[in-house]
Design a protein around this motif. Structure first.
Motif, mmCIF file in Angstrom:
data_model
loop_
_atom_site.group_PDB
_atom_site.id
_atom_site.type_symbol
_atom_site.label_atom_id
_atom_site.label_comp_id
_atom_site.label_asym_id
_atom_site.label_seq_id
_atom_site.Cartn_x
_atom_site.Cartn_y
_atom_site.Cartn_z
ATOM 1 N N ALA A 107 87.666 49.342 2.592
ATOM 2 C CA ALA A 107 87.392 49.947 3.909
ATOM 3 C C ALA A 107 86.914 48.920 4.938
ATOM 4 N N VAL A 108 86.315 47.843 4.463
ATOM 5 C CA VAL A 108 85.750 46.833 5.380
ATOM 6 C C VAL A 108 86.768 45.711 5.540
ATOM 7 N N CYS A 109 87.287 45.534 6.762
ATOM 8 C CA CYS A 109 88.366 44.541 6.873
ATOM 9 C C CYS A 109 87.871 43.157 7.260
ATOM 10 N N ALA A 110 86.603 43.038 7.719
ATOM 11 C CA ALA A 110 86.112 41.707 8.104
ATOM 12 C C ALA A 110 84.581 41.703 8.051
ATOM 13 N N GLY A 169 89.922 32.524 7.738
ATOM 14 C CA GLY A 169 90.168 32.709 9.167
ATOM 15 C C GLY A 169 89.378 33.855 9.762
ATOM 16 N N GLY A 170 89.898 34.370 10.863
ATOM 17 C CA GLY A 170 89.219 35.450 11.560
ATOM 18 C C GLY A 170 89.509 35.363 13.039
ATOM 19 N N ILE A 171 88.589 35.890 13.830
ATOM 20 C CA ILE A 171 88.782 35.933 15.281
ATOM 21 C C ILE A 171 87.590 35.287 15.970
ATOM 22 N N LEU A 172 87.879 34.314 16.827
ATOM 23 C CA LEU A 172 86.840 33.761 17.692
ATOM 24 C C LEU A 172 86.785 34.688 18.902
ATOM 25 N N HIS A 173 85.818 35.609 18.827
ATOM 26 C CA HIS A 173 85.707 36.686 19.808
ATOM 27 C C HIS A 173 85.312 36.120 21.174
ATOM 28 N N ALA A 174 85.806 36.759 22.233
ATOM 29 C CA ALA A 174 85.475 36.378 23.614
ATOM 30 C C ALA A 174 85.714 34.896 23.848
ATOM 31 N N PHE A 175 86.921 34.453 23.461
ATOM 32 C CA PHE A 175 87.205 33.029 23.650
ATOM 33 C C PHE A 175 87.183 32.672 25.129
ATOM 34 N N ARG A 207 92.327 30.822 31.379
ATOM 35 C CA ARG A 207 93.647 31.313 31.775
ATOM 36 C C ARG A 207 94.716 30.263 31.483
ATOM 37 N N ASN A 208 94.363 29.004 31.677
ATOM 38 C CA ASN A 208 95.310 27.933 31.394
ATOM 39 C C ASN A 208 95.578 27.817 29.889
ATOM 40 N N THR A 209 94.532 28.003 29.089
ATOM 41 C CA THR A 209 94.702 27.973 27.630
ATOM 42 C C THR A 209 95.652 29.093 27.197
ATOM 43 N N VAL A 210 95.505 30.269 27.800
ATOM 44 C CA VAL A 210 96.403 31.394 27.483
ATOM 45 C C VAL A 210 97.850 31.053 27.847
ATOM 46 N N LYS A 211 98.032 30.318 28.946
ATOM 47 C CA LYS A 211 99.384 29.923 29.359
ATOM 48 C C LYS A 211 100.015 28.928 28.389
ATOM 49 N N MET A 212 99.199 28.013 27.883
ATOM 50 C CA MET A 212 99.751 26.832 27.224
ATOM 51 C C MET A 212 99.917 26.942 25.704
ATOM 52 N N LEU A 213 99.052 27.681 25.029
ATOM 53 C CA LEU A 213 99.106 27.687 23.563
ATOM 54 C C LEU A 213 100.186 28.656 23.063
ATOM 55 N N PRO A 214 100.671 28.448 21.828
ATOM 56 C CA PRO A 214 101.683 29.375 21.286
ATOM 57 C C PRO A 214 101.156 30.802 21.228
ATOM 58 N N LEU A 215 102.072 31.758 21.339
ATOM 59 C CA LEU A 215 101.700 33.175 21.381
ATOM 60 C C LEU A 215 101.005 33.636 20.097
ATOM 61 N N ASP A 216 101.251 32.924 18.993
ATOM 62 C CA ASP A 216 100.607 33.356 17.738
ATOM 63 C C ASP A 216 99.144 32.913 17.657
ATOM 64 N N SER A 217 98.605 32.364 18.761
ATOM 65 C CA SER A 217 97.194 31.937 18.782
ATOM 66 C C SER A 217 96.243 33.069 19.150
ATOM 67 N N PHE A 218 96.770 34.195 19.658
ATOM 68 C CA PHE A 218 95.913 35.137 20.376
ATOM 69 C C PHE A 218 95.877 36.545 19.774
ATOM 70 N N VAL A 219 94.744 37.202 19.994
ATOM 71 C CA VAL A 219 94.648 38.662 19.866
ATOM 72 C C VAL A 219 93.928 39.151 21.122
ATOM 73 N N GLN A 269 97.253 42.199 12.958
ATOM 74 C CA GLN A 269 97.450 42.727 11.600
ATOM 75 C C GLN A 269 97.321 41.613 10.566
ATOM 76 N N GLN A 270 97.889 40.471 10.894
ATOM 77 C CA GLN A 270 97.892 39.353 9.926
ATOM 78 C C GLN A 270 96.492 38.775 9.747
ATOM 79 N N VAL A 271 95.785 38.548 10.844
ATOM 80 C CA VAL A 271 94.485 37.874 10.714
ATOM 81 C C VAL A 271 93.452 38.803 10.072
ATOM 82 N N LEU A 272 93.611 40.110 10.290
ATOM 83 C CA LEU A 272 92.682 41.067 9.669
ATOM 84 C C LEU A 272 93.197 41.558 8.314
ATOM 85 N N LYS A 273 94.331 40.991 7.891
ATOM 86 C CA LYS A 273 94.941 41.309 6.589
ATOM 87 C C LYS A 273 95.192 42.814 6.432
#
Ligand code: ZN
Length: 276
Positions: A107-110, A169-175, A207-219, A269-273
Motif C-alpha cells: 500500500a505504501v509506494c514511497a 530513486g524517487g522524486i526531488l519535490h519542488a525542483f 523554466r530553462n531547465t524544463v526546456k532543456m532536459l529530456p522529457l523523461d526527467s520530469f513529473v 508510474q515508473q519512478v513510483l514503481k
C-alpha cells in the motif's frame, strides 16, 4: 495523433478524457484540503488528473493515509517524517515506520516526505539529519523510492544518500535550479518534481531547465494546499491546478501536448514503481 508546436502551447482544445495527469505531490490530508477532499478530487478529475500521491508529513498522519488509500486506490501514499516536523519525532518513530512498511508493503509506494531544510533554525539540523538518514535506510530495506524535500540543502541531500548507495530513486519535490543541479539527482534515478514555480516569469533558471532536459526527467505536482500558481497568490492551491501547471509545462516544451502527457504519466508510474 500529432499537434503543431503552436497547438502544443495551448491545451484548451484537449478534452480531459484524452490524456491523464498525475499529481505527484498533493497534501490532500492536510486541514486546508481535508474537509473538501471529495470535491477537490472531483474537480481534479474533471481536468484530467487521474491519480495523485499524498506524502505524509508526520507519524500522526500515517494511519489516516492508509485508510484514504484503501478507500480510493487512485490516491497513492508515501509515509515518512517531513523535516518541518522533525522536532516532534525521534528514532522510536523510525521503528514505527519500519513496522508500517512491514505491515503495508504494497500500500505504501514511497518514503516521504523526507529531507533536509536548512532554512529552519540551526538547532534542528542534527535531528533532521538523524531522521533523514534513518528513513533512507528504511526505504533501502523495503526498496521504496523517496519523496525528497529540500531548501538550501541539495548538496547535503546528495551527501546523505551516498553512503547508503541508494539506488531506488524517487522524486526531488519542488525542483528549482539549474541543469547542473538537476543532473546530479537524475544520475541517481530521481525525477524532478515540477510545480507552480514554472508559472512565475521570475523562475527563469527552472523554466530553462524544463526546456532543456529530456522529457523523461520530469513529473508534475501541485504541492497543494501550498505553492499557489502565479495569479493565485493568497489562495489555497488544489490538485485541479495541475492542469494549469501542465499547460505552462507544454508551453516550455516543443513536443505535442499529448506526447508530453503520456511521457509524464509514464515517468511517474515508473519512478513510483506503480506500473508492472
Ligand atoms: Zn510537501
Amino acid at each position: 495523433m500529432s499537434l503543431s508546436a503552436d497547438a502544443a502551447a495551448d491545451i484548451s482544445h484537449l478534452r480531459p478524457g484524452c490524456f491523464k495527469l498525475f499529481d505527484s505531490h498533493c497534501h490532500l490530508d492536510l486541514p486546508d484540503l481535508a474537509a473538501g477532499h471529495a470535491l477537490h478530487w472531483q474537480q481534479a478529475q474533471a481536468v484530467g488528473v487521474a491519480e495523485l500521491l499524498i506524502p505524509a508529513v508526520e507519524q500522526a498522519a500515517w494511519q489516516n493515509l492508509l485508510e484514504m488509500h484503501a478507500l480510493q486506490p487512485a490516491w497513492h501514499i508515501a509515509l515518512g517524517i517531513h523535516p518541518w516536523w522533525a522536532e516532534k519525532h525521534d528514532l522510536t518513530h523510525i521503528a514505527l515506520l519500519d513496522q508500517q512498511l512491514k505491515l503495508h508493503t504494497a500500500a505504501v509506494c514511497a518514503i516521504g516526505e523526507i529531507g533536509l531544510d536548512f532554512a529552519l533554525p540551526e538547532a534542528t539540523f542534527d535531528k533532521q539529519q538523524q531522521l533523514f538518514d534513518a528513513q533512507i535506510a528504511v526505504a533501502k530495506y523495503y526498496a521504496k523510492p523517496l519523496i525528497l524535500h529540500h531548501r538550501k540543502s541539495q548538496p547535503q541531500l546528495l551527501a546523505a544518500l551516498k553512503p547508503h548507495q541508494f539506488s531506488k530513486g524517487g522524486i526531488l519535490h519542488a525542483f528549482s535550479g539549474s541543469q547542473q543541479q538537476a543532473k546530479k539527482f537524475l544520475d541517481l534515478g530521481f525525477k524532478l518534481g515540477i510545480g507552480g514555480t514554472i508559472t512565475y516569469d521570475r523562475a527563469e533558471k527552472t523554466r530553462n531547465t524544463v526546456k532543456m532536459l529530456p522529457l523523461d526527467s520530469f513529473v508534475l505536482e501541485t504541492d497543494a494546499p501550498a505553492m499557489p500558481l502565479a495569479g493565485f497568490q493568497g489562495t489555497i492551491n488544489t490538485p485541479a491546478q495541475l492542469a494549469r501547471v501542465f499547460s505552462v509545462f507544454c508551453q516550455l516544451r516543443t513536443e505535442p501536448a499529448l506526447q508530453i502527457a503520456e511521457q509524464l504519466w509514464q515517468n511517474t508510474q515508473q519512478v513510483l514503481k506503480l506500473s508492472a
